[in-house]
Design a protein around this motif. Structure first.
Motif, PDB file in Angstrom:
ATOM      1  N   PRO A 173       0.833  -1.204   0.000  1.00 21.90           N
ATOM      2  CA  PRO A 173       0.000   0.000   0.000  1.00 21.90           C
ATOM      3  C   PRO A 173       0.873   1.261   0.000  1.00 21.90           C
ATOM      4  N   ASN A 174       0.398   2.304  -0.675  1.00 23.54           N
ATOM      5  CA  ASN A 174       0.994   3.639  -0.534  1.00 23.54           C
ATOM      6  C   ASN A 174       2.328   3.872  -1.243  1.00 23.54           C
ATOM      7  N   VAL A 175       2.734   2.974  -2.104  1.00 24.41           N
ATOM      8  CA  VAL A 175       4.029   3.154  -2.767  1.00 24.41           C
ATOM      9  C   VAL A 175       3.918   4.048  -4.000  1.00 24.41           C
ATOM     10  N   GLY A 176       2.670   4.330  -4.434  1.00 18.37           N
ATOM     11  CA  GLY A 176       2.476   5.244  -5.565  1.00 18.37           C
ATOM     12  C   GLY A 176       1.980   4.577  -6.841  1.00 18.37           C
ATOM     13  N   LYS A 177       1.345   3.413  -6.716  1.00 20.20           N
ATOM     14  CA  LYS A 177       0.856   2.688  -7.896  1.00 20.20           C
ATOM     15  C   LYS A 177      -0.176   3.514  -8.675  1.00 20.20           C
ATOM     16  N   SER A 178      -1.161   4.029  -7.951  1.00 20.24           N
ATOM     17  CA  SER A 178      -2.224   4.773  -8.633  1.00 20.24           C
ATOM     18  C   SER A 178      -1.697   6.084  -9.215  1.00 20.24           C
ATOM     19  N   THR A 179      -0.813   6.738  -8.482  1.00 23.84           N
ATOM     20  CA  THR A 179      -0.237   7.991  -8.975  1.00 23.84           C
ATOM     21  C   THR A 179       0.518   7.748 -10.280  1.00 23.84           C
ATOM     22  N   LEU A 180       1.236   6.638 -10.327  1.00 27.44           N
ATOM     23  CA  LEU A 180       2.010   6.295 -11.526  1.00 27.44           C
ATOM     24  C   LEU A 180       1.074   6.133 -12.736  1.00 27.44           C
ATOM     25  N   VAL A 202      11.792   8.537  -5.963  1.00 28.84           N
ATOM     26  CA  VAL A 202      13.225   8.852  -5.972  1.00 28.84           C
ATOM     27  C   VAL A 202      13.442  10.334  -5.655  1.00 28.84           C
ATOM     28  N   ASP A 203      12.398  11.143  -5.834  1.00 29.00           N
ATOM     29  CA  ASP A 203      12.509  12.585  -5.509  1.00 29.00           C
ATOM     30  C   ASP A 203      12.774  12.809  -4.030  1.00 29.00           C
ATOM     31  N   LEU A 204      12.473  11.808  -3.191  1.00 31.79           N
ATOM     32  CA  LEU A 204      12.691  11.975  -1.751  1.00 31.79           C
ATOM     33  C   LEU A 204      14.118  11.625  -1.333  1.00 31.79           C
ATOM     34  N   SER A 208       9.995   8.913 -10.341  1.00 33.05           N
ATOM     35  CA  SER A 208       9.142   9.655  -9.420  1.00 33.05           C
ATOM     36  C   SER A 208       7.808   9.863 -10.120  1.00 33.05           C
ATOM     37  N   ALA A 209       6.777   9.232  -9.553  1.00 34.02           N
ATOM     38  CA  ALA A 209       5.452   9.318 -10.191  1.00 34.02           C
ATOM     39  C   ALA A 209       4.885  10.728 -10.082  1.00 34.02           C
ATOM     40  N   THR A 210       5.219  11.422  -8.990  1.00 32.40           N
ATOM     41  CA  THR A 210       4.678  12.777  -8.840  1.00 32.40           C
ATOM     42  C   THR A 210       5.444  13.788  -9.699  1.00 32.40           C
ATOM     43  N   GLU A 211       6.749  13.616  -9.828  1.00 33.97           N
ATOM     44  CA  GLU A 211       7.542  14.596 -10.586  1.00 33.97           C
ATOM     45  C   GLU A 211       7.694  14.199 -12.055  1.00 33.97           C
TER      46      GLU A 211
HETATM   47  N1  LIG Z   1       7.220  12.246  -2.919  1.00 38.55           N
HETATM   48  C1  LIG Z   1       6.516  11.395  -3.667  1.00 38.55           C
HETATM   49  N2  LIG Z   1       5.282  11.027  -3.265  1.00 38.55           N
HETATM   50  C2  LIG Z   1       4.581  10.170  -4.056  1.00 38.55           C
HETATM   51  C3  LIG Z   1       5.124   9.670  -5.281  1.00 38.55           C
HETATM   52  N3  LIG Z   1       4.210   8.850  -5.828  1.00 38.55           N
HETATM   53  C4  LIG Z   1       3.143   8.847  -4.992  1.00 38.55           C
HETATM   54  N4  LIG Z   1       3.360   9.652  -3.920  1.00 38.55           N
HETATM   55  C5  LIG Z   1       2.436   9.907  -2.797  1.00 38.55           C
HETATM   56  O1  LIG Z   1       2.262   8.703  -2.073  1.00 38.55           O
HETATM   57  C6  LIG Z   1       0.915   8.599  -1.567  1.00 38.55           C
HETATM   58  C7  LIG Z   1       0.281   7.296  -2.021  1.00 38.55           C
HETATM   59  O2  LIG Z   1       0.090   7.334  -3.417  1.00 38.55           O
HETATM   60  P1  LIG Z   1      -0.909   6.339  -4.136  1.00 38.55           P
HETATM   61  O3  LIG Z   1      -0.761   6.541  -5.602  1.00 38.55           O
HETATM   62  O4  LIG Z   1      -2.291   6.459  -3.561  1.00 38.55           O
HETATM   63  O5  LIG Z   1      -0.276   4.936  -3.703  1.00 38.55           O
HETATM   64  P2  LIG Z   1      -0.844   3.446  -3.918  1.00 38.55           P
HETATM   65  O6  LIG Z   1      -1.500   3.074  -2.646  1.00 38.55           O
HETATM   66  O7  LIG Z   1       0.364   2.610  -4.179  1.00 38.55           O
HETATM   67  O8  LIG Z   1      -1.779   3.482  -5.097  1.00 38.55           O
HETATM   68  C8  LIG Z   1       0.182   9.839  -2.081  1.00 38.55           C
HETATM   69  O9  LIG Z   1       0.180  10.812  -1.048  1.00 38.55           O
HETATM   70  C9  LIG Z   1       1.033  10.277  -3.268  1.00 38.55           C
HETATM   71  O10 LIG Z   1       0.945  11.664  -3.523  1.00 38.55           O
HETATM   72  C10 LIG Z   1       6.446  10.103  -5.679  1.00 38.55           C
HETATM   73  O11 LIG Z   1       6.988   9.749  -6.725  1.00 38.55           O
HETATM   74  N5  LIG Z   1       7.080  10.959  -4.820  1.00 38.55           N
END
Ligand SMILES: Nc1nc2c(ncn2[C@@H]2O[C@H](COP(=O)(O)OP(=O)(O)O)[C@@H](O)[C@H]2O)c(=O)[nH]1
Ligand SMILES: [Mg+2]
Length: 316
Positions: free
Chosen positions: A27-34, A137-139, A165-168
Motif C-alpha cells: 500500500p501507498n508506494v504510488g501505484k495509482s499515482t504512476l 526517488v525525488d525523496l 518519481s510518479a509525482t515529478e
Molecule cells: N514524494 C513522492 N510522493 C509520491 C510519489 N508517488 C506517490 N506519492 C504519494 O504517495 C501517496 C500514495 O500514493 P498512491 O498513488 O495512492 O499509492 P498506492 O496506494 O500505491 O496506489 C500519495 O500521497 C502520493 O501523492 C512520488 O513519486 N514521490
C-alpha cells in the motif's frame, strides 16, 4: 470480455503491441499515482492513507505503436477483515493474468518483509516479464540513489528496473519504453479514446470517497464506502447524483456528518467540483450517511457494495 470487431484495427502498424500491465506493490508506494501520470487524468483516486485503492481498475493508454492496459491493484498487506482479503486476492490474481508486471516499491525507505514476500510471489506467479519500479526517488538525495537502488535490486529478480518519481515525472518516458518493449504483439483491445473500464457512475462515487479520505482523520476513512444510488443526466449540462456514504459504526456517522452537518457539506462541495470536472457538466449532488454495522467483515454487505472478485486468474 471485449469485442475486437468493435475496435477498428485499420491503419495499425503490423508490429503493433498490446497487453495487460499489472501494477502491484505494498500500500501507498504510488501505484495509482504512476498510472494516473501515464493516462494524464485521474482514473484512480490517490491519498496519503494506505489502502485507498480497493478494486482492480484499468487505465488504458493508446500509443501509435502499442496499447497498454494498466491494471491498478490494491496494495498487498496482511488482511484484517474480509474487505482486506478481497483486496489482497484481487491484487494477487492480477499477477498471473498480466503480460508484464510492474513491481512498485517506495525507494525512499529500505525494503521490508512485505516487499520481500511480494518479490517472491511475483517470481512464482508472473507469466511474463516483470519490471522493478523504484518510485519516490525525488525523496532521496542524488548520492543516496545508488545504494537505495542496490538494496531493492537484490530483492527482486526482475528483467528490468527503473528509478522513477510518479509525482515529478522523473523517468516516466524511460519506464514507458521498457514496458512497450516487453509487450507481446497484439491488436488494440479498446478504442483509442477510451481511458478506463470504469463507469462514470462508479468514478463519481470514488471521487466522493477520495474527499472522505482527504478530509477525515485517523481510521475513519477505512470504514467508509460510497455507493452511488442515482446518476441521471437531468439535461445536457446538469447531472443529478445521489450517493450514500456507508460507515461501519454509529460513532463514525457523527464524524462524517460533523457538527451541524458541516463535514458532510465540505465533503459534498469538494467532491462536486471534482465530479463536475470529470463529467464536464454541472452536478447536483445529494449525500446520505448510513450505518451498515461491520460491513468490512460482512460478505453480504460487501456484495451489495459491489465487491465481487474478478473472474479468471490461474491462481487465487
Ligand atoms: N514524494 C513522492 N510522493 C509520491 C510519489 N508517488 C506517490 N506519492 C504519494 O504517495 C501517496 C500514495 O500514493 P498512491 O498513488 O495512492 O499509492 P498506492 O496506494 O500505491 O496506489 C500519495 O500521497 C502520493 O501523492 C512520488 O513519486 N514521490
Ligand atoms: Mg492505489
Amino acid at each position: 470480455m471485449w469485442n475486437l470487431e468493435l475496435v477498428s484495427q485499420e491503419g495499425l502498424p503490423e508490429d503493433y503491441r498490446s497487453g495487460f500491465v499489472a501494477v502491484v506493490g505494498k500500500p501507498n508506494v504510488g501505484k495509482s499515482t504512476l498510472i494516473n501520470g501515464y493516462i494524464g487524468q485521474k482514473i484512480a483516486i490517490v491519498s496519503p492513507k494506505p489502502q485507498t485503492t480497493r478494486r482492480r481498475l484499468r487505465g488504458i493508454l493508446t500509443l501509435p505503436e502499442a496499447q497498454i492496459v494498466f491494471v491498478d491493484t490494491p496494495g498487498v498487506h496482511e488482511p484484517r477483515h474480509k474487505l482486506g482479503e478481497y483486496m489482497v486476492k484481487t491484487a494477487l490474481r492480477a499477477i498471473p493474468d498480466a503480460d508484464v508486471v510492474l513491481f512498485v516499491v517506495d525507494v525512499s525507505g529500505p525494503p521490508g518483509e512485505e516487499d520481500r514476500k511480494l518479490a517472491r510471489m511475483i517470481e512464482e506467479r508472473a507469466a511474463g516479464p516483470s519490471i522493478l519500479v523504484m518510485n519516490k526517488v525525488d525523496l532521496l538525495a542524488p548520492e543516496e540513489e545508488g545504494q537505495a537502488g542496490e538494496e531493492y535490486l537484490g530483492l527482486a529478480r526482475c528483467q528490468e528496473s527503473a528509478l522513477v518519481s510518479a509525482t515529478e515525472g522523473h523517468n516516466r518516458d524511460h519506464l514507458l519504453n521498457l514496458i512497450v518493449q516487453h509487450l507481446p504483439p497484439g491488436p488494440q483491445m479498446y478504442p483509442s479514446d477510451q481511458i478506463t473500464d470504469q463507469s462514470l457512475r462508479f468514478m463519481a462515487g470514488e471521487l466522493i470517497r477520495e474527499q472522505v479520505l482527504h478530509l477525515l482523520y485517523h481510521e475513519v476513512p477505512h470504514w467508509v464506502e460510497v455507493l452511488v444510488e442515482e446518476f441521471k443526466e437531468r439535461h445536457e449540462d446538469l447531472t443529478y447524483i445521489e450517493a450514500t456514504v456507508y460507515v461501519a459504526r454509529d460513532t463514525q456517522k457523527g464524524i462524517v456528518i460533523g457538527e451541524g452537518g458541516k463535514m458532510l457539506k465540505r465533503i459534498g462541495q469538494a467532491a462536486r467540483r471534482e465530479i463536475e470536472e470529470l463529467l464536464g457538466t454541472k452536478v447536483y449532488l445529494e449525500l446520505w450517511v448510513k450505518v451498515r454495522k461491520g460491513w468490512l467483515g460482512d460478505e453480504a454487505a460487501l456484495r451489495h457494495l459491489g465487491y465481487v472478485l474478478p473472474r479468471g486468474g490461474k491462481a487465487e
